[in-house]
Design a protein around this motif. Structure first.
Motif, PDB file in Angstrom:
ATOM      1  N   ARG A  54     -13.410  -1.282  42.474  1.00  6.62           N
ATOM      2  CA  ARG A  54     -14.715  -2.204  42.979  1.00  6.62           C
ATOM      3  C   ARG A  54     -14.877  -3.060  44.134  1.00  6.62           C
ATOM      4  O   ARG A  54     -16.286  -3.467  43.804  1.00  6.62           O
ATOM      5  N   THR A  55     -13.985  -2.761  44.785  1.00  9.37           N
ATOM      6  CA  THR A  55     -13.823  -4.118  45.882  1.00  9.37           C
ATOM      7  C   THR A  55     -16.242  -3.761  46.579  1.00  9.37           C
ATOM      8  O   THR A  55     -16.382  -4.945  46.854  1.00  9.37           O
ATOM      9  N   PHE A  56     -15.779  -2.155  46.859  1.00 11.82           N
ATOM     10  CA  PHE A  56     -16.695  -2.545  47.871  1.00 11.82           C
ATOM     11  C   PHE A  56     -18.597  -2.279  47.645  1.00 11.82           C
ATOM     12  O   PHE A  56     -19.320  -3.636  47.517  1.00 11.82           O
ATOM     13  N   LEU A  57     -18.083  -1.931  45.804  1.00 13.09           N
ATOM     14  CA  LEU A  57     -19.952  -2.416  45.517  1.00 13.09           C
ATOM     15  C   LEU A  57     -20.439  -3.894  45.286  1.00 13.09           C
ATOM     16  O   LEU A  57     -21.074  -4.190  45.419  1.00 13.09           O
ATOM     17  N   LEU A  58     -19.020  -4.866  45.223  1.00  5.57           N
ATOM     18  CA  LEU A  58     -19.092  -5.773  44.727  1.00  5.57           C
ATOM     19  C   LEU A  58     -19.612  -6.836  45.972  1.00  5.57           C
ATOM     20  O   LEU A  58     -20.528  -7.635  45.887  1.00  5.57           O
ATOM     21  N   SER A  59     -19.001  -6.253  46.917  1.00  2.55           N
ATOM     22  CA  SER A  59     -19.388  -6.545  48.045  1.00  2.55           C
ATOM     23  C   SER A  59     -20.431  -6.418  48.625  1.00  2.55           C
ATOM     24  O   SER A  59     -21.746  -7.555  49.281  1.00  2.55           O
ATOM     25  N   LYS A  60     -21.389  -5.344  48.157  1.00  2.00           N
ATOM     26  CA  LYS A  60     -22.778  -4.815  48.515  1.00  2.00           C
ATOM     27  C   LYS A  60     -23.971  -5.971  47.182  1.00  2.00           C
ATOM     28  O   LYS A  60     -24.504  -5.824  47.610  1.00  2.00           O
ATOM     29  N   ILE A  61     -23.072  -5.981  46.437  1.00  2.00           N
ATOM     30  CA  ILE A  61     -23.754  -6.815  45.974  1.00  2.00           C
ATOM     31  C   ILE A  61     -23.808  -8.949  45.534  1.00  2.00           C
ATOM     32  O   ILE A  61     -24.989  -9.067  46.482  1.00  2.00           O
ATOM     33  N   ALA A  62     -22.234  -8.534  46.328  1.00  8.88           N
ATOM     34  CA  ALA A  62     -22.626  -9.996  46.935  1.00  8.88           C
ATOM     35  C   ALA A  62     -23.871 -10.366  47.722  1.00  8.88           C
ATOM     36  O   ALA A  62     -24.564 -11.700  48.646  1.00  8.88           O
TER      37      ALA A  62
END
Length: 185
Positions: free
Chosen positions: A173-181
């Motif tokens: 999920r880290t990549f997706l969370l970085s995009k959301i951030a």
């Protein structure tokens, strides 16, 4: 009387203990993250590698179980509830032995079975099992409960830099969370 048994590597379950005490419960917390297993020699380490690889067993799970039972024996009072969090790190036989010390043995799993397959082998050792993962609840007949976080007392005069927080393991999920951030920024 409640005993919480947890692998509390982040210290979050201590907040759960405090909240239960504030509500009038007598609570003990056995944090088996603090139990440090050491291999006596290389052969023992190699043996555990074979156990994990071939038989899906781990010497550390037995070690944790034995150490927890020693702690449970220190208290002569039968507990109303033993709540085990992260029980997949304990061998099934030890979990079944917890029942000698309590009226009810409850588990809460804060990971999914797909992420932690060891959960499957201990589910039946508890009287009640809770999960926040709806798919696991349906598939394994578990009770649903939301994941929790302790309330944070805030200072209303502070100038917080962030309004959104995420607490999670570093995983797919880290990549997706970085995009959301980035979008929220």
């Amino acid at each position: 009387k409640i005993t919480i048994i947890s692998y509390d590597n982040w210290g979050l379950n201590e907040h759960l203990k405090n909240a239960l005490e504030e509500n009038g419960h007598t609570v003990r917390h056995i944090n088996f993250f603090n139990f440090k297993h050491k291999y006596p020699n290389f052969r023992s380490k190699l043996y555990n590698f074979i156990l994990k690889t071939v038989f899906n067993k781990n010497i550390k799970d037995f070690y944790y179980g034995n150490e927890i039972i020693k702690k449970l024996k220190e208290n002569s009072e039968t507990q109303d509830i033993i709540l085990t969090i992260k029980g997949e790190f304990i061998d099934t036989k030890s979990i079944l032995n917890f029942k000698k010390f309590t009226k009810k043995s409850i588990a809460f799993f804060n990971d999914s079975v797909s992420r932690c397959p060891k959960i499957k082998r201990v589910i039946t050792a508890f009287d009640e099992v809770y999960s926040f993962e709806k798919k696991d609840c349906k598939k394994y007949n578990l009770k649903f409960i939301t994941n929790w976080i302790y309330p944070i007392k805030t200072n209303t005069t502070s100038n917080e830099k962030y309004q959104v927080y995420n607490i999670s393991s570093k995983d797919k999920r880290t990549f997706l969370l970085s995009k959301i951030a980035s979008i929220l920024k």
